[in-house]
Enzyme design. Structure first.
Site, PDB file in Angstrom:
ATOM      1  N   TYR A  53      -7.349  15.216  -8.665  1.00  0.00           N
ATOM      2  CA  TYR A  53      -6.396  14.488  -9.513  1.00  0.00           C
ATOM      3  C   TYR A  53      -5.322  15.435 -10.069  1.00  0.00           C
ATOM      4  CZ  TYR A  53      -4.680  11.127 -12.960  1.00  0.00           C
ATOM      5  OH  TYR A  53      -3.879  10.272 -13.688  1.00  0.00           O
ATOM      6  N   LYS A  75      -1.284  15.387  -9.418  1.00  0.00           N
ATOM      7  CA  LYS A  75      -0.328  15.124 -10.502  1.00  0.00           C
ATOM      8  C   LYS A  75       0.579  16.333 -10.764  1.00  0.00           C
ATOM      9  CE  LYS A  75      -1.369  10.860 -11.278  1.00  0.00           C
ATOM     10  NZ  LYS A  75      -0.387   9.790 -11.064  1.00  0.00           N
ATOM     11  N   ASP A  80       0.887  -1.162   0.000  1.00  0.00           N
ATOM     12  CA  ASP A  80       0.000   0.000   0.000  1.00  0.00           C
ATOM     13  C   ASP A  80       0.919   1.204   0.000  1.00  0.00           C
ATOM     14  OD1 ASP A  80      -1.537   2.205   0.596  1.00  0.00           O
ATOM     15  OD2 ASP A  80      -2.796   1.159   2.051  1.00  0.00           O
ATOM     16  N   SER A  96       0.876  13.177 -15.201  1.00  0.00           N
ATOM     17  CA  SER A  96      -0.251  13.102 -16.126  1.00  0.00           C
ATOM     18  C   SER A  96      -0.292  14.403 -16.919  1.00  0.00           C
ATOM     19  CB  SER A  96      -1.560  12.956 -15.348  1.00  0.00           C
ATOM     20  OG  SER A  96      -2.671  13.067 -16.217  1.00  0.00           O
TER      21      SER A  96
HETATM   22  N1  LIG Z   1      -4.877   5.674 -17.671  1.00  0.00           N
HETATM   23  C1  LIG Z   1      -4.692   6.964 -17.896  1.00  0.00           C
HETATM   24  O1  LIG Z   1      -5.382   7.563 -18.731  1.00  0.00           O
HETATM   25  C2  LIG Z   1      -3.629   7.729 -17.154  1.00  0.00           C
HETATM   26  C3  LIG Z   1      -3.289   8.989 -17.627  1.00  0.00           C
HETATM   27  C4  LIG Z   1      -2.314   9.720 -16.966  1.00  0.00           C
HETATM   28  C5  LIG Z   1      -1.682   9.195 -15.858  1.00  0.00           C
HETATM   29  N2  LIG Z   1      -2.039   7.961 -15.420  1.00  0.00           N
HETATM   30  C6  LIG Z   1      -1.375   7.475 -14.211  1.00  0.00           C
HETATM   31  O2  LIG Z   1      -0.761   6.241 -14.480  1.00  0.00           O
HETATM   32  C7  LIG Z   1      -0.733   5.459 -13.280  1.00  0.00           C
HETATM   33  C8  LIG Z   1      -1.307   4.082 -13.574  1.00  0.00           C
HETATM   34  O3  LIG Z   1      -2.690   4.221 -13.923  1.00  0.00           O
HETATM   35  P1  LIG Z   1      -3.456   3.109 -14.763  1.00  0.00           P
HETATM   36  O4  LIG Z   1      -4.153   3.791 -15.842  1.00  0.00           O
HETATM   37  O5  LIG Z   1      -2.549   2.005 -15.038  1.00  0.00           O
HETATM   38  O6  LIG Z   1      -4.580   2.700 -13.696  1.00  0.00           O
HETATM   39  P2  LIG Z   1      -5.023   1.283 -13.149  1.00  0.00           P
HETATM   40  O7  LIG Z   1      -6.214   1.568 -12.315  1.00  0.00           O
HETATM   41  O8  LIG Z   1      -5.131   0.288 -14.236  1.00  0.00           O
HETATM   42  O9  LIG Z   1      -3.785   0.852 -12.210  1.00  0.00           O
HETATM   43  C9  LIG Z   1      -3.500   1.525 -11.024  1.00  0.00           C
HETATM   44  C10 LIG Z   1      -2.970   0.509 -10.030  1.00  0.00           C
HETATM   45  O10 LIG Z   1      -2.646   1.205  -8.808  1.00  0.00           O
HETATM   46  C11 LIG Z   1      -3.046   0.367  -7.739  1.00  0.00           C
HETATM   47  N3  LIG Z   1      -3.237   1.131  -6.509  1.00  0.00           N
HETATM   48  C12 LIG Z   1      -4.244   1.980  -6.190  1.00  0.00           C
HETATM   49  N4  LIG Z   1      -4.100   2.407  -4.916  1.00  0.00           N
HETATM   50  C13 LIG Z   1      -2.972   1.816  -4.447  1.00  0.00           C
HETATM   51  C14 LIG Z   1      -2.295   1.854  -3.201  1.00  0.00           C
HETATM   52  N5  LIG Z   1      -2.751   2.596  -2.171  1.00  0.00           N
HETATM   53  N6  LIG Z   1      -1.155   1.135  -3.057  1.00  0.00           N
HETATM   54  C15 LIG Z   1      -0.688   0.361  -4.086  1.00  0.00           C
HETATM   55  N7  LIG Z   1      -1.310   0.270  -5.277  1.00  0.00           N
HETATM   56  C16 LIG Z   1      -2.432   0.999  -5.449  1.00  0.00           C
HETATM   57  C17 LIG Z   1      -4.328  -0.295  -8.221  1.00  0.00           C
HETATM   58  O11 LIG Z   1      -4.633  -1.458  -7.449  1.00  0.00           O
HETATM   59  C18 LIG Z   1      -3.993  -0.585  -9.666  1.00  0.00           C
HETATM   60  O12 LIG Z   1      -3.424  -1.869  -9.804  1.00  0.00           O
HETATM   61  C19 LIG Z   1      -1.526   6.241 -12.234  1.00  0.00           C
HETATM   62  O13 LIG Z   1      -0.621   6.964 -11.419  1.00  0.00           O
HETATM   63  C20 LIG Z   1      -2.347   7.192 -13.076  1.00  0.00           C
HETATM   64  O14 LIG Z   1      -2.715   8.349 -12.380  1.00  0.00           O
HETATM   65  C21 LIG Z   1      -2.987   7.206 -16.031  1.00  0.00           C
END
Ligand SMILES: NC(=O)c1ccc[n+]([C@@H]2O[C@H](COP(=O)([O-])OP(=O)(O)OC[C@H]3O[C@@H](n4cnc5c(N)ncnc54)[C@H](O)[C@@H]3O)[C@@H](O)[C@H]2O)c1
Length: 259
Positions: A155, A159, A63, A142
């Site tokens: 958010y 970020k 976590d 992001s």
């Molecule tokens: N998908 C998008 O469009 C996007 C765009 C910009 C940035 N991001 C960033 O990329 C990163 C990954 O996002 P994603 O799209 O793969 O999302 P996702 O939801 O597929 O994966 C996120 C992961 O983080 C884990 N997580 C959440 N809270 C947690 C905690 N307290 N401790 C440990 N793990 C935890 C979740 O269980 C999940 O496996 C994030 O930081 C997100 O903000 C995503």
């Protein structure tokens, strides 16, 4: 993309490694010769991916809001694979809410996971990497940490913080003489569970799934959403020695959204 040994001898801890960009990064890292510890709160999903990736991967429950969990995850990763060279801070959440909709509790939760979790990952990463051969820390910022929109009060705040935290870590490590680089990638909308959360919210509000996805696609000059391997490819570059003179940088992987 051709696969090979671009990350041979690298050992990485990837937070959020059970899903989305973190999982795609784990796959790409292993394909390039790295060994990876997947840290996540989703135990079943993380263990299943580690099994799929075989000897080069291990799952550790992490976590990111817990400093004790970070210490245990670094310890478990190093126990299995030796000294860490790479930390990827990909764990994150995105719960759509405007300034009028967001509660203080919700705001704090987003900041705790996205910003404090990345702070703790950088802190644990610097401590681990400086004890070894140096290395690379890659944070998930992001495009929404540079520009924003009404539903992104918490958010975008988180970020934007990650982006500047990255620069501070990079400058500190450089000035301290550690061979540790710290960079940030700025994805646009990447089609993962996170975007599916927005689709579900849109559907609840009466929009069709295709309509929500088309809205995301239209925000990018390339006219589509990103695929998880696309930010993962950028993370491979920042983890590899190909980026050895790059630190404190933001790398957009956003289909032109910030152009
Ligand atoms: N998908 C998008 O469009 C996007 C765009 C910009 C940035 N991001 C960033 O990329 C990163 C990954 O996002 P994603 O799209 O793969 O999302 P996702 O939801 O597929 O994966 C996120 C992961 O983080 C884990 N997580 C959440 N809270 C947690 C905690 N307290 N401790 C440990 N793990 C935890 C979740 O269980 C999940 O496996 C994030 O930081 C997100 O903000 C995503």
């Amino acid at each position: 993309m051709a696969q090979g040994g671009r990350l041979a001898a690298k050992t990485a801890l990837i937070s959020g490694g059970a899903s989305g960009i973190g999982a795609a990064t784990a796959r790409r890292f292993v394909a390039e010769g790295a060994r990876v510890a997947l840290g996540d709160v989703q135990v079943e999903k993380g263990e299943a991916l580690a099994r799929e990736l075989g000897e080069a991967a291990v799952f550790v429950r992490l976590d990111v809001t817990s400093e004790a969990d970070w210490a245990a995850a670094v310890h478990a990763a190093q126990d299995r694979f030796g000294l860490l060279t790479t930390v990827v801070n990909s764990a994150g959440i995105s719960v759509p809410a405007s300034i009028e909709q967001e509660s203080l509790e919700g705001f704090r939760r987003t900041l705790a996971i996205n910003l404090e979790g990345t702070f703790l990952g950088c802190k644990a990463g610097v401590a681990a990497l400086k004890g070894g051969q140096g290395g690379s820390i890659i944070n998930l910022g992001s495009a929404l940490g540079v520009k924003s929109g009404a539903p992104f009060a918490a958010y975008s705040a988180s970020k934007g913080g990650v982006r500047l935290l990255t620069r501070s870590v990079a400058i500190h490590c450089g000035q301290a003489g550690y061979d540790i680089r710290c960079n940030c990638i700025l994805p646009g909308a990447i089609h993962t569970e996170m975007v599916e959360g927005y689709v579900a919210e849109g559907e609840k509000a009466g929009a069709a799934r295709e309509q929500v996805l088309a809205g995301f696609a239209a925000a990018h000059p390339l006219g589509r959403l990103g695929r998880p391997h696309e930010p993962a490819d950028a993370i491979v570059f920042l983890a590899s020695d190909e980026s050895s003179f790059i630190t404190g940088a933001d790398l957009p992987v956003d289909g032109g959204m910030l152009a």
